[in-house]
Design a protein around this motif. Structure first.
Motif, mmCIF file in Angstrom:
data_model
loop_
_atom_site.group_PDB
_atom_site.id
_atom_site.type_symbol
_atom_site.label_atom_id
_atom_site.label_comp_id
_atom_site.label_asym_id
_atom_site.label_seq_id
_atom_site.Cartn_x
_atom_site.Cartn_y
_atom_site.Cartn_z
ATOM 1 N N PHE A 1 1.011 -1.073 0.047
ATOM 2 C CA PHE A 1 0.063 -0.032 -0.026
ATOM 3 C C PHE A 1 0.981 1.249 0.229
ATOM 4 O O PHE A 1 0.657 2.150 -0.932
ATOM 5 C CB PHE A 1 -1.018 0.186 1.067
ATOM 6 C CG PHE A 1 -1.931 1.269 1.365
ATOM 7 C CD1 PHE A 1 -3.030 1.424 0.521
ATOM 8 C CD2 PHE A 1 -1.485 2.124 2.219
ATOM 9 C CE1 PHE A 1 -3.663 2.355 0.570
ATOM 10 C CE2 PHE A 1 -2.335 3.429 2.296
ATOM 11 C CZ PHE A 1 -3.512 3.378 1.509
ATOM 12 N N VAL B 1 -0.799 6.351 -4.899
ATOM 13 C CA VAL B 1 -2.295 6.501 -4.713
ATOM 14 C C VAL B 1 -2.896 7.733 -5.308
ATOM 15 O O VAL B 1 -3.857 7.706 -5.311
ATOM 16 C CB VAL B 1 -2.492 6.197 -3.146
ATOM 17 C CG1 VAL B 1 -2.195 4.881 -2.624
ATOM 18 C CG2 VAL B 1 -2.182 7.435 -2.346
ATOM 19 N N ASP C 1 -10.512 8.127 -5.403
ATOM 20 C CA ASP C 1 -10.703 8.051 -3.848
ATOM 21 C C ASP C 1 -11.617 6.979 -3.427
ATOM 22 O O ASP C 1 -11.120 6.302 -2.511
ATOM 23 C CB ASP C 1 -11.535 9.392 -3.561
ATOM 24 C CG ASP C 1 -10.933 10.560 -3.529
ATOM 25 O OD1 ASP C 1 -9.369 10.439 -3.697
ATOM 26 O OD2 ASP C 1 -11.385 11.746 -3.534
ATOM 27 N N ASP D 1 -11.297 3.734 -4.948
ATOM 28 C CA ASP D 1 -10.278 2.698 -4.869
ATOM 29 C C ASP D 1 -9.526 2.719 -3.770
ATOM 30 O O ASP D 1 -8.915 1.853 -3.066
ATOM 31 C CB ASP D 1 -9.572 2.695 -6.226
ATOM 32 C CG ASP D 1 -10.417 2.210 -7.431
ATOM 33 O OD1 ASP D 1 -11.735 1.903 -7.299
ATOM 34 O OD2 ASP D 1 -9.874 2.630 -8.224
ATOM 35 N N VAL D 2 -8.932 4.117 -3.319
ATOM 36 C CA VAL D 2 -8.053 4.092 -2.116
ATOM 37 C C VAL D 2 -8.789 3.835 -0.867
ATOM 38 O O VAL D 2 -8.163 3.289 -0.133
ATOM 39 C CB VAL D 2 -7.478 5.487 -2.136
ATOM 40 C CG1 VAL D 2 -6.721 6.011 -1.129
ATOM 41 C CG2 VAL D 2 -6.651 5.863 -3.340
#
Length: 203
Positions: A98, A103, A108, A110-111
């Motif tokens: 991660f 990112v 947003d 998907d994050v």
């Protein structure tokens, strides 16, 4: 036994001088004088006490032994516990994956989904191996008193810090302290630098 004539000081001095050098250079003479010396020592012992029970005289002090310096651990072994924590967080929550992702390029939503997965796995590691408690029991937003002599490592002051304690302020974060650690031991044969093995799927 006939009485031996007493020797004058100069006679004793001359005898000592001669004997001294003969003991140095005449082994047979030294061997003959030794029983006389031992008999003189025995005559000075306390009566009724065997020599084995007498207190030992001062022993020769040996110079302290030089200890070999302990070899420093290589960095991977010195920091093995911290690397072990990272490996656990990666295994359970894909924590390193991660953090290594950019990112900013993802939506947003998907994050948020990825963060939920990371949160669940990392929280599992903390609860399994660490016991955590808040530093201060009050709720965030409550007014708290900071007494004089407070532990600066446990309580950090922010904002307008002036004067001397005690202080009164608003609790912004309760802090965390570890009260128990239950990490398993790792085998010395394992390389702690390997946080996650590469995965190869065979057909």
């Amino acid at each position: 036994m006939t009485d031996q004539p007493s020797l004058s000081f100069f006679a004793r001095f001359w005898l000592a001088f001669v004997c001294f050098w003969r003991i140095w250079f005449d082994q047979a003479f030294a061997q003959a004088v030794l029983p006389v010396r031992e008999a003189d020592k025995a005559s000075k012992l306390p009566s009724g006490v065997p020599p084995s029970e007498l207190p030992a005289g001062p022993t020769e002090q040996k110079p302290p032994e030089k200890k070999e310096p302990v070899a420093a651990l290589p960095p991977e072994r010195e920091h093995a516990p911290a690397l072990q924590i990272l490996a656990m967080l990666q295994r359970e929550g894909r924590f390193i994956d991660f953090l290594q992702e950019d990112v900013a390029a993802f939506p947003d939503a998907d994050v948020g989904v990825a963060a939920r997965i990371v949160h669940e796995g990392c929280r599992k590691v903390l609860r399994q191996y660490l016991t955590l408690e808040p530093v201060l029991p009050q709720s965030e937003g409550d007014r708290v008193n900071v007494p004089a002599g407070f532990d600066a490592q446990r309580t950090r002051l922010t904002g307008n810090v002036a004067g001397q304690p005690p202080y009164t302020g608003v609790l912004k974060h309760r802090g965390w302290v570890t009260t128990a650690v239950k990490f398993p031991t790792t085998s010395p044969a394992m390389d702690p630098r390997v946080l996650a093995p590469a995965e190869v799927e065979l057909p």
